[in-house]
Motif scaffolding. Sequence first.
Motif, PDB file in Angstrom:
ATOM      1  N   TRP A  89       1.047  -1.176   0.075  1.00 41.63           N
ATOM      2  CA  TRP A  89      -0.057  -0.028   0.074  1.00 41.63           C
ATOM      3  C   TRP A  89       0.833   1.310  -0.008  1.00 41.63           C
ATOM      4  O   TRP A  89       2.043   1.317   0.654  1.00 41.63           O
ATOM      5  N   TYR A  90       0.569   2.206  -0.657  1.00 42.61           N
ATOM      6  CA  TYR A  90       1.273   3.528  -0.640  1.00 42.61           C
ATOM      7  C   TYR A  90       0.187   4.450  -0.929  1.00 42.61           C
ATOM      8  O   TYR A  90      -0.564   4.607  -1.740  1.00 42.61           O
ATOM      9  N   TYR A  91       0.597   5.736  -0.680  1.00 41.66           N
ATOM     10  CA  TYR A  91      -0.054   7.051  -1.193  1.00 41.66           C
ATOM     11  C   TYR A  91       0.438   7.688  -2.406  1.00 41.66           C
ATOM     12  O   TYR A  91       1.872   7.944  -2.187  1.00 41.66           O
TER      13      TYR A  91
ATOM     14  N   GLU B 292      -1.668  10.734  -7.915  1.00 45.66           N
ATOM     15  CA  GLU B 292      -3.198  10.435  -8.207  1.00 45.66           C
ATOM     16  C   GLU B 292      -4.117  10.945  -6.968  1.00 45.66           C
ATOM     17  O   GLU B 292      -5.404  11.081  -7.389  1.00 45.66           O
ATOM     18  N   GLY B 293      -3.517  11.237  -6.182  1.00 45.73           N
ATOM     19  CA  GLY B 293      -4.412  11.938  -4.835  1.00 45.73           C
ATOM     20  C   GLY B 293      -5.257  10.807  -3.968  1.00 45.73           C
ATOM     21  O   GLY B 293      -6.089  11.216  -3.366  1.00 45.73           O
ATOM     22  N   HIS B 294      -4.786   9.800  -4.274  1.00 43.95           N
ATOM     23  CA  HIS B 294      -5.466   8.450  -3.560  1.00 43.95           C
ATOM     24  C   HIS B 294      -4.457   7.301  -3.205  1.00 43.95           C
ATOM     25  O   HIS B 294      -3.594   7.236  -3.438  1.00 43.95           O
ATOM     26  N   LEU B 295      -4.809   6.554  -2.096  1.00 48.97           N
ATOM     27  CA  LEU B 295      -4.245   5.362  -1.727  1.00 48.97           C
ATOM     28  C   LEU B 295      -4.231   4.341  -3.053  1.00 48.97           C
ATOM     29  O   LEU B 295      -5.159   4.081  -3.341  1.00 48.97           O
ATOM     30  N   MET B 296      -3.061   3.855  -2.995  1.00 53.24           N
ATOM     31  CA  MET B 296      -2.976   2.860  -4.149  1.00 53.24           C
ATOM     32  C   MET B 296      -2.382   1.513  -3.421  1.00 53.24           C
ATOM     33  O   MET B 296      -1.798   1.261  -2.204  1.00 53.24           O
TER      34      MET B 296
ATOM     35  N   GLY C 139       3.034   6.700   4.189  1.00 52.52           N
ATOM     36  CA  GLY C 139       4.166   5.985   3.779  1.00 52.52           C
ATOM     37  C   GLY C 139       3.846   4.567   2.983  1.00 52.52           C
ATOM     38  O   GLY C 139       2.764   4.396   2.564  1.00 52.52           O
ATOM     39  N   ILE C 140       4.760   3.727   2.966  1.00 54.42           N
ATOM     40  CA  ILE C 140       4.686   2.240   2.282  1.00 54.42           C
ATOM     41  C   ILE C 140       4.222   1.463   3.545  1.00 54.42           C
ATOM     42  O   ILE C 140       4.848   1.375   4.400  1.00 54.42           O
ATOM     43  N   ASN C 141       2.968   0.572   3.114  1.00 52.71           N
ATOM     44  CA  ASN C 141       2.924  -0.490   4.243  1.00 52.71           C
ATOM     45  C   ASN C 141       2.719  -1.836   3.440  1.00 52.71           C
ATOM     46  O   ASN C 141       2.152  -1.503   2.313  1.00 52.71           O
TER      47      ASN C 141
END
Length: 181
Positions: free
Chosen positions: A10-12, A16-20, A44-46
Amino acid sequence: MLKPSDKWTWYYDDSEGHLMLDLGDGMLFKTNLPRKLIVECAIGINEFSVDDASAYQTYKEQIALLGLSEPRQAELALYCVAAKRFHKPVQPKSWFFDSLSDGNLALEEGDFVQLSTSSCSSSFIVIEVGECASLCVSVSLDEFQLNGIKSLSFGEAIKVMHDRMLLINHQFQAQPIALVG
């Protein structure tokens, strides 16, 4: 069929302005969670955790009962996982909905509920159960009109008080078929 992997992250994405969600092999999933709806740790990166994978399976099994196409099932399950893990705590927005019960529902994660306004009703899946209100995600492919201005899209979350919900699991359970010889 999409299978969860410990390689997913997961990362923001600012652009894109969204969680990806990076699914690997050049595949990206854009959630429906903009910056204003996610908790700080989502920036951050999850890693896609064991809890995420378990939630994905729970939602996927329930969503399979809806009759959606396989890609739509995976999309909705990922929206649910993203909202469960990263959606900011919010106040209920129950004023949009009619009262449908006394609020004494024994809700569980993955239950289906009906929410109704003065003009329409639709089905939702419960993704986070609270004492008096729960976070639910719209399972309808059509937009759900809350009022003349606001609506909910497929996979969008909203928190609602339990007295506005009607438990409808029975509408989606497979009925046993008796074979006669």
